[in-house]
Design a protein around this motif. Sequence first.
Motif, PDB file in Angstrom:
ATOM      1  N   PHE A  40      36.662 -19.606  30.253  1.00  0.00           N
ATOM      2  CA  PHE A  40      37.383 -18.507  30.907  1.00  0.00           C
ATOM      3  C   PHE A  40      38.700 -18.233  30.171  1.00  0.00           C
ATOM      4  N   GLU A  41      38.611 -18.070  28.870  1.00  0.00           N
ATOM      5  CA  GLU A  41      39.834 -17.984  28.067  1.00  0.00           C
ATOM      6  C   GLU A  41      40.661 -16.736  28.395  1.00  0.00           C
ATOM      7  N   GLU A  42      40.015 -15.706  28.956  1.00  0.00           N
ATOM      8  CA  GLU A  42      40.805 -14.526  29.364  1.00  0.00           C
ATOM      9  C   GLU A  42      41.769 -14.900  30.494  1.00  0.00           C
ATOM     10  N   GLU A  43      41.378 -15.869  31.334  1.00  0.00           N
ATOM     11  CA  GLU A  43      42.284 -16.331  32.389  1.00  0.00           C
ATOM     12  C   GLU A  43      43.432 -17.143  31.784  1.00  0.00           C
ATOM     13  N   VAL A  44      43.081 -17.964  30.799  1.00  0.00           N
ATOM     14  CA  VAL A  44      44.106 -18.740  30.075  1.00  0.00           C
ATOM     15  C   VAL A  44      45.133 -17.770  29.488  1.00  0.00           C
ATOM     16  N   ALA A  45      44.618 -16.679  28.892  1.00  0.00           N
ATOM     17  CA  ALA A  45      45.497 -15.699  28.249  1.00  0.00           C
ATOM     18  C   ALA A  45      46.416 -15.028  29.273  1.00  0.00           C
ATOM     19  N   ARG A  46      45.855 -14.676  30.422  1.00  0.00           N
ATOM     20  CA  ARG A  46      46.670 -13.978  31.436  1.00  0.00           C
ATOM     21  C   ARG A  46      47.817 -14.853  31.931  1.00  0.00           C
ATOM     22  N   VAL A  47      47.525 -16.118  32.249  1.00  0.00           N
ATOM     23  CA  VAL A  47      48.616 -16.961  32.766  1.00  0.00           C
ATOM     24  C   VAL A  47      49.594 -17.368  31.654  1.00  0.00           C
ATOM     25  N   THR A  48      49.096 -17.468  30.410  1.00  0.00           N
ATOM     26  CA  THR A  48      49.983 -17.794  29.279  1.00  0.00           C
ATOM     27  C   THR A  48      50.972 -16.660  29.049  1.00  0.00           C
ATOM     28  N   ALA A  61      51.900 -14.422  31.231  1.00  0.00           N
ATOM     29  CA  ALA A  61      52.825 -14.342  32.366  1.00  0.00           C
ATOM     30  C   ALA A  61      53.928 -15.404  32.256  1.00  0.00           C
ATOM     31  N   ALA A  62      53.586 -16.580  31.719  1.00  0.00           N
ATOM     32  CA  ALA A  62      54.587 -17.647  31.566  1.00  0.00           C
ATOM     33  C   ALA A  62      55.452 -17.443  30.327  1.00  0.00           C
ATOM     34  N   GLY A  63      55.025 -16.526  29.433  1.00  0.00           N
ATOM     35  CA  GLY A  63      55.835 -16.156  28.275  1.00  0.00           C
ATOM     36  C   GLY A  63      55.614 -16.989  27.027  1.00  0.00           C
ATOM     37  N   LEU A  64      54.575 -17.847  27.012  1.00  0.00           N
ATOM     38  CA  LEU A  64      54.306 -18.667  25.824  1.00  0.00           C
ATOM     39  C   LEU A  64      53.434 -17.907  24.839  1.00  0.00           C
ATOM     40  N   ARG A  65      53.457 -18.340  23.583  1.00  0.00           N
ATOM     41  CA  ARG A  65      52.575 -17.770  22.574  1.00  0.00           C
ATOM     42  C   ARG A  65      51.304 -18.619  22.504  1.00  0.00           C
ATOM     43  N   GLY A  66      50.149 -17.976  22.349  1.00  0.00           N
ATOM     44  CA  GLY A  66      48.908 -18.743  22.292  1.00  0.00           C
ATOM     45  C   GLY A  66      47.911 -18.168  21.301  1.00  0.00           C
ATOM     46  N   VAL A  67      47.203 -19.077  20.612  1.00  0.00           N
ATOM     47  CA  VAL A  67      46.014 -18.709  19.847  1.00  0.00           C
ATOM     48  C   VAL A  67      44.871 -19.281  20.666  1.00  0.00           C
ATOM     49  N   LEU A  68      44.200 -18.426  21.425  1.00  0.00           N
ATOM     50  CA  LEU A  68      43.375 -18.901  22.525  1.00  0.00           C
ATOM     51  C   LEU A  68      41.901 -18.691  22.224  1.00  0.00           C
ATOM     52  N   GLU A 110      51.446  -9.070  21.704  1.00  0.00           N
ATOM     53  CA  GLU A 110      52.592  -9.716  21.045  1.00  0.00           C
ATOM     54  C   GLU A 110      52.518 -11.239  21.109  1.00  0.00           C
ATOM     55  N   LEU A 111      52.012 -11.771  22.234  1.00  0.00           N
ATOM     56  CA  LEU A 111      52.021 -13.218  22.439  1.00  0.00           C
ATOM     57  C   LEU A 111      50.655 -13.868  22.252  1.00  0.00           C
ATOM     58  N   ILE A 112      49.611 -13.163  22.626  1.00  0.00           N
ATOM     59  CA  ILE A 112      48.269 -13.761  22.654  1.00  0.00           C
ATOM     60  C   ILE A 112      47.458 -13.342  21.426  1.00  0.00           C
ATOM     61  N   THR A 113      46.935 -14.341  20.703  1.00  0.00           N
ATOM     62  CA  THR A 113      45.986 -14.081  19.623  1.00  0.00           C
ATOM     63  C   THR A 113      44.625 -14.585  20.084  1.00  0.00           C
ATOM     64  N   PRO A 114      43.693 -13.675  20.406  1.00  0.00           N
ATOM     65  CA  PRO A 114      42.363 -14.127  20.828  1.00  0.00           C
ATOM     66  C   PRO A 114      41.640 -14.788  19.661  1.00  0.00           C
ATOM     67  N   ILE A 132      39.273 -12.310  14.036  1.00  0.00           N
ATOM     68  CA  ILE A 132      39.954 -13.284  14.885  1.00  0.00           C
ATOM     69  C   ILE A 132      39.779 -14.696  14.302  1.00  0.00           C
ATOM     70  N   PRO A 133      40.731 -15.594  14.568  1.00  0.00           N
ATOM     71  CA  PRO A 133      40.614 -16.967  14.061  1.00  0.00           C
ATOM     72  C   PRO A 133      39.451 -17.726  14.705  1.00  0.00           C
ATOM     73  N   ILE A 134      38.887 -18.662  13.936  1.00  0.00           N
ATOM     74  CA  ILE A 134      37.883 -19.603  14.462  1.00  0.00           C
ATOM     75  C   ILE A 134      38.557 -20.960  14.652  1.00  0.00           C
ATOM     76  N   GLN A 135      38.277 -21.626  15.782  1.00  0.00           N
ATOM     77  CA  GLN A 135      38.726 -23.010  15.989  1.00  0.00           C
ATOM     78  C   GLN A 135      37.493 -23.856  16.244  1.00  0.00           C
ATOM     79  N   ILE A 136      37.390 -24.972  15.552  1.00  0.00           N
ATOM     80  CA  ILE A 136      36.223 -25.838  15.732  1.00  0.00           C
ATOM     81  C   ILE A 136      36.623 -27.314  15.610  1.00  0.00           C
ATOM     82  N   HIS A 137      36.000 -28.182  16.425  1.00  0.00           N
ATOM     83  CA  HIS A 137      36.156 -29.625  16.214  1.00  0.00           C
ATOM     84  C   HIS A 137      35.350 -29.961  14.975  1.00  0.00           C
ATOM     85  N   LEU A 138      35.983 -30.617  13.996  1.00  0.00           N
ATOM     86  CA  LEU A 138      35.276 -30.886  12.736  1.00  0.00           C
ATOM     87  C   LEU A 138      35.449 -32.345  12.310  1.00  0.00           C
ATOM     88  N   ALA A 139      34.312 -33.015  12.127  1.00  0.00           N
ATOM     89  CA  ALA A 139      34.317 -34.393  11.611  1.00  0.00           C
ATOM     90  C   ALA A 139      35.312 -35.278  12.359  1.00  0.00           C
TER      91      ALA A 139
END
Length: 467
Positions: A159-167, A169-176, A209-213, A240-247
């Motif tokens: 539910f990363e769109e929810e993570v983005a909304r609360v982030t 609102a709290a004013g933090l920057r996120g790559v979500l 400005e703050l959220i990078t999906p 958009i950036p990719i994030q992955i657990h690697l090795a």
Amino acid sequence: MRTRVLVAGMAAMIALPLAWQTLAARQATAVSLVVRNGVIITVDGSRRILNPGSIAINGSDIVAIDTPANIAARYQAADTIEATGKVVMPGLINTHTHAAMVMYRGLGNDLALMDWLQKYIFPAEARTVSPEFVRVGTRLALLEMIQSGTTLYADMYYFEEEVARVTKAAGLRGVLGQTVIEFPVPDAKTPADALQRTEAFAREFANDELITPSVAPHAVYTLDAKTLTAVRDLARRLNIPIQIHLAETSAETGLSQERHKMRPVAMLDSLKFWAPVTIAAHAVWISPEEITLLKQRNVGVSNNPESNMKLASGTAPVMGYRKAGVPVGIGTDGAASNNDLDMFEAMRQAAFQQKLITMDPTAISAPEALEMATIGGARVVGQQARVGSLEPGKRADLIVVGLSKARQVPLFDPVAQIVYSSRGDDVETTIVNGKVLMRDRKVLTLDEARVLSDARAAAALVRKAVQ
Ligand SMILES: [Zn+2]
């Protein structure tokens, strides 16, 4: 008569300084905020430290960094933060976490990754994760991050769109990063559902400005080649950036060999998987040849020393990455395997761990650890042009850190004091994008008592889920 002359004379005496003041005010540029008279650790290209210095901020941007006298002469601030005797430095960048997993903090400790995931985390998530649960958990994580000086974090969850909304609102920057995984999860029955969710989320927050999906395929051991290829195509199409657990573990290497007949890096390379920004979390079990390949493919690494030590996953070849020019940042990983989001502690452990593994006390000096936690992290997430150091023209993401605790006295080297003796609790003020999120330990963008009581209430769900 005499009185009148005297009064007129006094008026003239008062009028002169007033005229001077008006003239000076006219010459000074109006700015929104000045952080005044601190020890400024810029982490810029020449590792400049101003002692003392002031920073002028207007709107979202750093306008100037100079001596307190020069800033006072040139800028008139609507608001001023006093930083006398305190450190002013770039906000810390957490390159790998799962924010909402603070809700599983302290659940299933002292286990290996695969046991911990299969027995505790995946089952608990299946029974508890919902949009509301994610909002409650993420707010708790945001509170902890603001309180401990993190200004940007890279996240992988549901539910990363929810993570983005609360982030936001709290004013933090996120790559979500919206998670893509092969088995049914609370926000997606299939990987195709997860990809659709990612696309809707990316469109909702495009150019924010703050959220990078971002898109977060879980790992090569939980995804097949077809889905990994679809992830790659989506990331390229949406840019958009990719994030992955690697090795992350040696077990992962074994599973990858079994399933794909290749080691994790080779498997991804065979799919031409890499995006313009790819964040490889952990990257522990990596050979020298694979380091060269990651450099060629422009992959950034999140080193997560505390999680890797707690789960006994291994130690990332950080010295090899740095030598090869692979960008390295520092992450806490989720609070369930750390068990907190304090980047000061992660920074210190990142230095100590490399010293120990290489048996070389010069490995990862205090300035190098600080660089990895700031500008290094910015490089990993592809945002080095706008955050990660204090320089005019960059966004004002910065923290004020107190130096008055017993463990911070005396003061010879401000950088050593930050890396080796300071903690998240020493952060007094946190500013992101020019906005003050915490001032003198008072968080302004979240209702602290409410965040804590909501999290305690939601923990009942977790308790029930693992009974
Ligand atoms: Zn992780």
